[in-house]
Design an enzyme around this catalytic site. Sequence first.
Site, PDB file in Angstrom:
ATOM      1  N   GLY A  12       0.777  -1.237   0.000  1.00  0.00           N
ATOM      2  CA  GLY A  12       0.000   0.000   0.000  1.00  0.00           C
ATOM      3  C   GLY A  12       0.804   1.281   0.000  1.00  0.00           C
ATOM      4  N   LYS A  65     -16.364 -14.531  -9.198  1.00  0.00           N
ATOM      5  CA  LYS A  65     -15.867 -13.146  -9.300  1.00  0.00           C
ATOM      6  C   LYS A  65     -17.038 -12.183  -9.485  1.00  0.00           C
ATOM      7  CE  LYS A  65     -11.982 -12.266 -11.246  1.00  0.00           C
ATOM      8  NZ  LYS A  65     -10.767 -11.752 -11.883  1.00  0.00           N
ATOM      9  N   MET A  90      -4.170  -7.405  -6.831  1.00  0.00           N
ATOM     10  CA  MET A  90      -3.657  -8.580  -7.535  1.00  0.00           C
ATOM     11  C   MET A  90      -4.758  -9.430  -8.183  1.00  0.00           C
ATOM     12  SD  MET A  90      -0.564  -7.940  -7.232  1.00  0.00           S
ATOM     13  CE  MET A  90       0.246  -9.404  -7.826  1.00  0.00           C
ATOM     14  N   ARG A  91      -5.811  -8.790  -8.647  1.00  0.00           N
ATOM     15  CA  ARG A  91      -6.885  -9.536  -9.312  1.00  0.00           C
ATOM     16  C   ARG A  91      -7.235  -8.871 -10.632  1.00  0.00           C
ATOM     17  NH1 ARG A  91      -9.124 -13.315  -6.327  1.00  0.00           N
ATOM     18  NH2 ARG A  91      -7.946 -13.389  -4.393  1.00  0.00           N
ATOM     19  N   ASN A 107      -5.073   2.122 -13.439  1.00  0.00           N
ATOM     20  CA  ASN A 107      -4.137   1.163 -12.839  1.00  0.00           C
ATOM     21  C   ASN A 107      -2.722   1.695 -12.995  1.00  0.00           C
ATOM     22  OD1 ASN A 107      -3.191  -1.322 -11.703  1.00  0.00           O
ATOM     23  ND2 ASN A 107      -2.641  -2.018 -13.758  1.00  0.00           N
ATOM     24  N   HIS A 109       1.199   0.271 -13.454  1.00  0.00           N
ATOM     25  CA  HIS A 109       1.946  -0.946 -13.779  1.00  0.00           C
ATOM     26  C   HIS A 109       3.442  -0.614 -13.767  1.00  0.00           C
ATOM     27  CE1 HIS A 109       2.580  -4.902 -15.452  1.00  0.00           C
ATOM     28  NE2 HIS A 109       3.439  -4.362 -16.289  1.00  0.00           N
TER      29      HIS A 109
HETATM   30  C1  GRF Z   1       3.383  -1.448  -7.546  1.00  0.00           C
HETATM   31  O1  GRF Z   1       4.683  -1.682  -8.008  1.00  0.00           O
HETATM   32  C2  GRF Z   1       2.415  -1.424  -8.705  1.00  0.00           C
HETATM   33  O2  GRF Z   1       2.979  -0.973  -9.892  1.00  0.00           O
HETATM   34  C3  GRF Z   1       2.056  -2.888  -8.834  1.00  0.00           C
HETATM   35  O3  GRF Z   1       2.002  -3.349  -7.511  1.00  0.00           O
HETATM   36  C4  GRF Z   1       2.893  -2.603  -6.684  1.00  0.00           C
HETATM   37  C5  GRF Z   1       2.135  -2.139  -5.483  1.00  0.00           C
HETATM   38  O4  GRF Z   1       2.964  -1.552  -4.521  1.00  0.00           O
HETATM   39  N1  GRF Z   1       0.822  -3.014  -9.580  1.00  0.00           N
HETATM   40  P1  GRF Z   1       2.333  -0.875  -3.215  1.00  0.00           P
HETATM   41  O5  GRF Z   1       1.421  -1.923  -2.574  1.00  0.00           O
HETATM   42  O6  GRF Z   1       1.570   0.334  -3.654  1.00  0.00           O
HETATM   43  O7  GRF Z   1       3.486  -0.543  -2.319  1.00  0.00           O
END
Ligand code: GRF
Length: 190
Positions: A12, A65, A90-91, A107, A109
């Site tokens: 987070g 889902k 993570m989904r 999002n 990435h």
């Molecule tokens: C980040 O690197 C984001 O790009 C990826 O998951 C990670 C989350 O990090 N999708 P955090 O939980 O915000 O520290």
Amino acid sequence: MTRIAIFASGTGSNFEAITLACHQGIIAAEVVLLVCDNSDAEVIERAHKLGVACFVFNPKLYGSKQLYETRIVEELHHWQVDLICLAGYMRIVSSTLLEAFKGAILNIHPSLLPSFKGRQAIAQALSYGVKVFGATVHWVDASIDGGEIVGQRAFTYEGTDLSEVESLMHATEHILYVETIQKLINKRDK
Ligand code: GRF
């Protein structure tokens, strides 16, 4: 004022960066809800400290889902959310959520898309031997990491240490996510 929900499954740090930027008035929005699919995630503690309400759910307790996303959509409507920011969620988001929040899901990435889509993007880039890394903020659609790009930020790194790249990536992401949301909201409010 724009009402944001952040979806996260783990640490987070992006959740915290966005929420603090709202508290400090850097982003003219309020983070009203954390949506989290993992009751052990560190992000929940961060939300408590920052005074953000949490909707924590266990996907295994729902038959599909579609059922848990329908429940999430109810929660998002209850909190009158206008913008969803996925930050380490993570989904894969399905049509239930995509249709309820069309054009309103971002999002982040950890690669310069369209390179290195999917999981372990940093490790993929490192093993490919790239020297310019970066992060991308994009709109979410039915594809995997394939929606329209809204913002990108790069950094150079010539070493081989995954944890070093991860910390550079996080620092980059925090700046990028905050500035991208800020720009989008300023444009929308004009
Ligand atoms: C980040 O690197 C984001 O790009 C990826 O998951 C990670 C989350 O990090 N999708 P955090 O939980 O915000 O520290």
